[in-house]
Design a protein around this motif. Structure first.
Motif, PDB file in Angstrom:
ATOM      1  N   LYS A  93      10.810   0.954  -9.373  1.00 27.79           N
ATOM      2  CA  LYS A  93       9.806   0.981 -10.072  1.00 27.79           C
ATOM      3  C   LYS A  93       8.878  -0.508  -9.823  1.00 27.79           C
ATOM      4  O   LYS A  93       7.780  -0.643  -9.710  1.00 27.79           O
ATOM      5  CB  LYS A  93       9.984   1.081 -11.638  1.00 27.79           C
ATOM      6  N   ILE A  94       9.898  -1.511  -9.842  1.00 29.89           N
ATOM      7  CA  ILE A  94       9.692  -2.720  -9.300  1.00 29.89           C
ATOM      8  C   ILE A  94       8.873  -3.125  -8.181  1.00 29.89           C
ATOM      9  O   ILE A  94       7.805  -3.559  -7.718  1.00 29.89           O
ATOM     10  CB  ILE A  94      10.776  -3.893  -9.592  1.00 29.89           C
ATOM     11  N   LYS A  95       9.483  -2.272  -6.995  1.00 27.66           N
ATOM     12  CA  LYS A  95       9.024  -2.343  -5.694  1.00 27.66           C
ATOM     13  C   LYS A  95       7.642  -1.510  -5.633  1.00 27.66           C
ATOM     14  O   LYS A  95       6.723  -2.100  -4.939  1.00 27.66           O
ATOM     15  CB  LYS A  95       9.882  -1.385  -4.806  1.00 27.66           C
ATOM     16  N   LYS A  96       7.370  -0.314  -6.332  1.00 27.49           N
ATOM     17  CA  LYS A  96       6.296   0.179  -6.277  1.00 27.49           C
ATOM     18  C   LYS A  96       5.152  -0.422  -7.130  1.00 27.49           C
ATOM     19  O   LYS A  96       4.051  -0.651  -6.381  1.00 27.49           O
ATOM     20  CB  LYS A  96       6.316   1.615  -7.081  1.00 27.49           C
ATOM     21  N   PHE A  97       5.553  -1.166  -8.070  1.00 24.43           N
ATOM     22  CA  PHE A  97       4.665  -2.116  -8.756  1.00 24.43           C
ATOM     23  C   PHE A  97       3.808  -3.121  -7.826  1.00 24.43           C
ATOM     24  O   PHE A  97       2.892  -3.582  -7.832  1.00 24.43           O
ATOM     25  CB  PHE A  97       5.105  -2.781  -9.905  1.00 24.43           C
ATOM     26  N   LEU A  98       5.103  -4.046  -7.077  1.00 25.67           N
ATOM     27  CA  LEU A  98       4.616  -4.849  -6.189  1.00 25.67           C
ATOM     28  C   LEU A  98       3.774  -4.535  -5.101  1.00 25.67           C
ATOM     29  O   LEU A  98       2.713  -5.187  -4.731  1.00 25.67           O
ATOM     30  CB  LEU A  98       5.971  -5.683  -5.573  1.00 25.67           C
ATOM     31  N   SER A  99       4.066  -3.319  -4.805  1.00 23.79           N
ATOM     32  CA  SER A  99       3.276  -2.778  -3.380  1.00 23.79           C
ATOM     33  C   SER A  99       1.867  -2.373  -3.529  1.00 23.79           C
ATOM     34  O   SER A  99       0.983  -2.661  -3.216  1.00 23.79           O
ATOM     35  CB  SER A  99       4.086  -1.557  -2.851  1.00 23.79           C
ATOM     36  N   TYR A 100       1.698  -1.687  -4.949  1.00 27.03           N
ATOM     37  CA  TYR A 100       0.455  -1.446  -5.529  1.00 27.03           C
ATOM     38  C   TYR A 100      -0.606  -2.677  -5.667  1.00 27.03           C
ATOM     39  O   TYR A 100      -1.604  -2.798  -5.524  1.00 27.03           O
ATOM     40  CB  TYR A 100       0.509  -0.712  -6.802  1.00 27.03           C
ATOM     41  N   THR A 101       0.227  -3.774  -6.328  1.00 30.05           N
ATOM     42  CA  THR A 101      -0.109  -5.072  -6.969  1.00 30.05           C
ATOM     43  C   THR A 101      -0.960  -5.917  -5.444  1.00 30.05           C
ATOM     44  O   THR A 101      -2.028  -6.356  -5.477  1.00 30.05           O
ATOM     45  CB  THR A 101       0.647  -6.041  -7.296  1.00 30.05           C
ATOM     46  N   LEU A 102      -0.192  -5.773  -4.329  1.00 29.93           N
ATOM     47  CA  LEU A 102      -0.478  -6.552  -3.106  1.00 29.93           C
ATOM     48  C   LEU A 102      -1.739  -5.934  -2.601  1.00 29.93           C
ATOM     49  O   LEU A 102      -2.490  -6.525  -1.780  1.00 29.93           O
ATOM     50  CB  LEU A 102       0.899  -6.425  -2.097  1.00 29.93           C
ATOM     51  N   VAL A 103      -1.552  -4.612  -2.794  1.00 36.65           N
ATOM     52  CA  VAL A 103      -2.939  -3.980  -2.221  1.00 36.65           C
ATOM     53  C   VAL A 103      -4.232  -4.176  -3.109  1.00 36.65           C
ATOM     54  O   VAL A 103      -5.419  -4.045  -2.601  1.00 36.65           O
ATOM     55  CB  VAL A 103      -3.057  -2.577  -1.928  1.00 36.65           C
ATOM     56  N   LEU A 104      -3.808  -4.195  -4.327  1.00 35.27           N
ATOM     57  CA  LEU A 104      -5.028  -4.060  -5.420  1.00 35.27           C
ATOM     58  C   LEU A 104      -5.723  -5.693  -5.425  1.00 35.27           C
ATOM     59  O   LEU A 104      -7.088  -5.923  -5.430  1.00 35.27           O
ATOM     60  CB  LEU A 104      -4.704  -3.878  -6.811  1.00 35.27           C
ATOM     61  N   ILE A 105      -4.958  -6.590  -5.187  1.00 35.56           N
ATOM     62  CA  ILE A 105      -5.420  -7.888  -5.086  1.00 35.56           C
ATOM     63  C   ILE A 105      -6.669  -8.221  -4.349  1.00 35.56           C
ATOM     64  O   ILE A 105      -7.515  -8.669  -4.736  1.00 35.56           O
ATOM     65  CB  ILE A 105      -4.211  -8.943  -5.271  1.00 35.56           C
ATOM     66  N   PRO A 106      -6.294  -8.042  -3.000  1.00 31.30           N
ATOM     67  CA  PRO A 106      -7.606  -8.313  -2.134  1.00 31.30           C
ATOM     68  C   PRO A 106      -8.533  -7.291  -2.478  1.00 31.30           C
ATOM     69  O   PRO A 106      -9.683  -7.504  -2.044  1.00 31.30           O
ATOM     70  CB  PRO A 106      -7.000  -7.934  -0.674  1.00 31.30           C
ATOM     71  N   ALA A 107      -8.428  -6.077  -2.732  1.00 32.49           N
ATOM     72  CA  ALA A 107      -9.676  -4.968  -2.978  1.00 32.49           C
ATOM     73  C   ALA A 107     -10.382  -5.582  -4.131  1.00 32.49           C
ATOM     74  O   ALA A 107     -11.540  -5.188  -4.206  1.00 32.49           O
ATOM     75  CB  ALA A 107      -8.677  -3.691  -3.256  1.00 32.49           C
ATOM     76  N   ILE A 108      -9.950  -6.204  -5.310  1.00 32.68           N
ATOM     77  CA  ILE A 108     -10.512  -6.711  -6.071  1.00 32.68           C
ATOM     78  C   ILE A 108     -11.179  -8.017  -5.918  1.00 32.68           C
ATOM     79  O   ILE A 108     -12.377  -8.443  -6.109  1.00 32.68           O
ATOM     80  CB  ILE A 108      -9.643  -6.941  -7.294  1.00 32.68           C
ATOM     81  N   THR A 109     -10.321  -8.928  -5.416  1.00 35.38           N
ATOM     82  CA  THR A 109     -10.843 -10.223  -5.212  1.00 35.38           C
ATOM     83  C   THR A 109     -12.010 -10.298  -4.165  1.00 35.38           C
ATOM     84  O   THR A 109     -12.673 -11.223  -4.140  1.00 35.38           O
ATOM     85  CB  THR A 109      -9.673 -11.290  -4.952  1.00 35.38           C
TER      86      THR A 109
END
Length: 298
Positions: A93-109
């Motif tokens: 779950k943690i790995k999945k959360f981190l992987s999604y977060t790493l993709v979402l950050i540049p997509a939003i910022t």
């Protein structure tokens, strides 16, 4: 659900970069078809994932209706107990959360934060030096200063042939004006045939940079240029020399006209072209402050 969200945000990032024109801050626009193709591909993937999510939701609803139907508990399903879904572990779950977060950050910022224009601070951060033009040693990697050296992106024979052909558009002229379109091409010719331009009149524009080891009447006039993308960008330009001492801060935009010559620059241990200024004026920062290598076919 998260996959669809990531695809939507990533598609929106590329779309907004094109819609606002900020894509030119990251890539040479001759390659814009690649990012435009990415928008189409991401859009197709988004629709595909959306359809997949829709049908998986309907399937789950159907299963729930079946489980709650009358008489469901009147008969046994012994096979169900052997096929219970395993809950994912906390680590997964943690790995999945981190992987999604790493993709979402540049997509939003990439959409929310403003695009910063490269300036003299980056020149200081990366260093202001290059090897002598004569020895051809690869001493400065992909970061380039002053001379937009295309030999890093092609074999030596093709590079020599290219510069020789491009020099025919400049050497015969006594008065030269570097425009946004041919800025990098013209500079490269002048650095490779500096002796042929002595005494010629040149007009160019750029932002000021006070480099190390200059004389009080000298500074550099630069433009950030992109060969392919921002990863191989460089601060390209020329030393300019005034008749008397001047104090001009960094990042001021000027258009200057003067007579070309060469000068030994101790900081780089080589002779470089210098423009002896005869007239100059301040100008507004261009809408697109970058220049691009547009005449080379790779």
């Amino acid at each position: 659900m998260f996959k669809v969200l990531i695809l939507i945000l990533t598609t929106n990032l590329f779309f907004m970069l094109h819609a606002t024109g900020n894509i030119s801050k990251y890539i040479n626009m001759k390659y814009s078809f690649l990012s435009e193709s990415m928008i189409v591909i991401l859009s197709i993937l988004t629709v595909g994932e959306g359809i997949k999510l829709w049908f998986s939701g309907e399937k789950k609803e159907g299963q729930d209706d079946c489980d709650c139907s009358p008489g469901h508990h009147d008969h046994e399903h012994p096979h169900e107990h052997g096929h219970k879904k395993k809950k994912p572990s906390a680590g997964k779950k943690i790995k999945k959360f981190l992987s999604y977060t790493l993709v979402l950050i540049p997509a939003i910022t990439g959409v929310v934060l403003p695009v910063a224009t490269l300036d003299s601070q980056l020149v200081d951060a990366k260093g202001f030096s290059f090897p002598t033009l004569e020895d051809g040693n690869n001493q400065y990697g992909t970061h380039q200063v002053l001379n937009p050296d295309m030999s890093k992106f092609m074999n030596q024979a093709d590079f020599t042939d290219l510069v020789r052909k491009e020099s025919k558009s400049y050497i015969p002229k006594d008065t030269i004006t570097l425009t946004d379109k041919d800025y990098l091409v013209g500079l490269e010719v002048m650095y490779n045939f500096s002796g042929a331009f002595a005494g010629k009149t040149l007009t160019m524009k750029g932002f000021t940079y006070n480099g190390p080891g200059e004389q009080p009447n000298q500074l550099f006039l630069l433009r950030f240029g992109l060969i392919h993308c921002v990863a191989d960008s460089g601060a390209f330009g020329m030393m300019i020399q005034f008749p008397k001492n001047v104090h001009i801060p960094n990042d001021q935009w000027y258009q200057v006209t003067g007579t070309m010559d060469t000068v030994y620059y101790p900081q780089m241990k080589t002779k470089i072209p210098v423009l002896k200024v005869t007239s100059y004026k301040t100008i507004s920062k261009p809408k697109d402050p970058y220049v691009y290598r547009n005449t080379l076919s790779l």
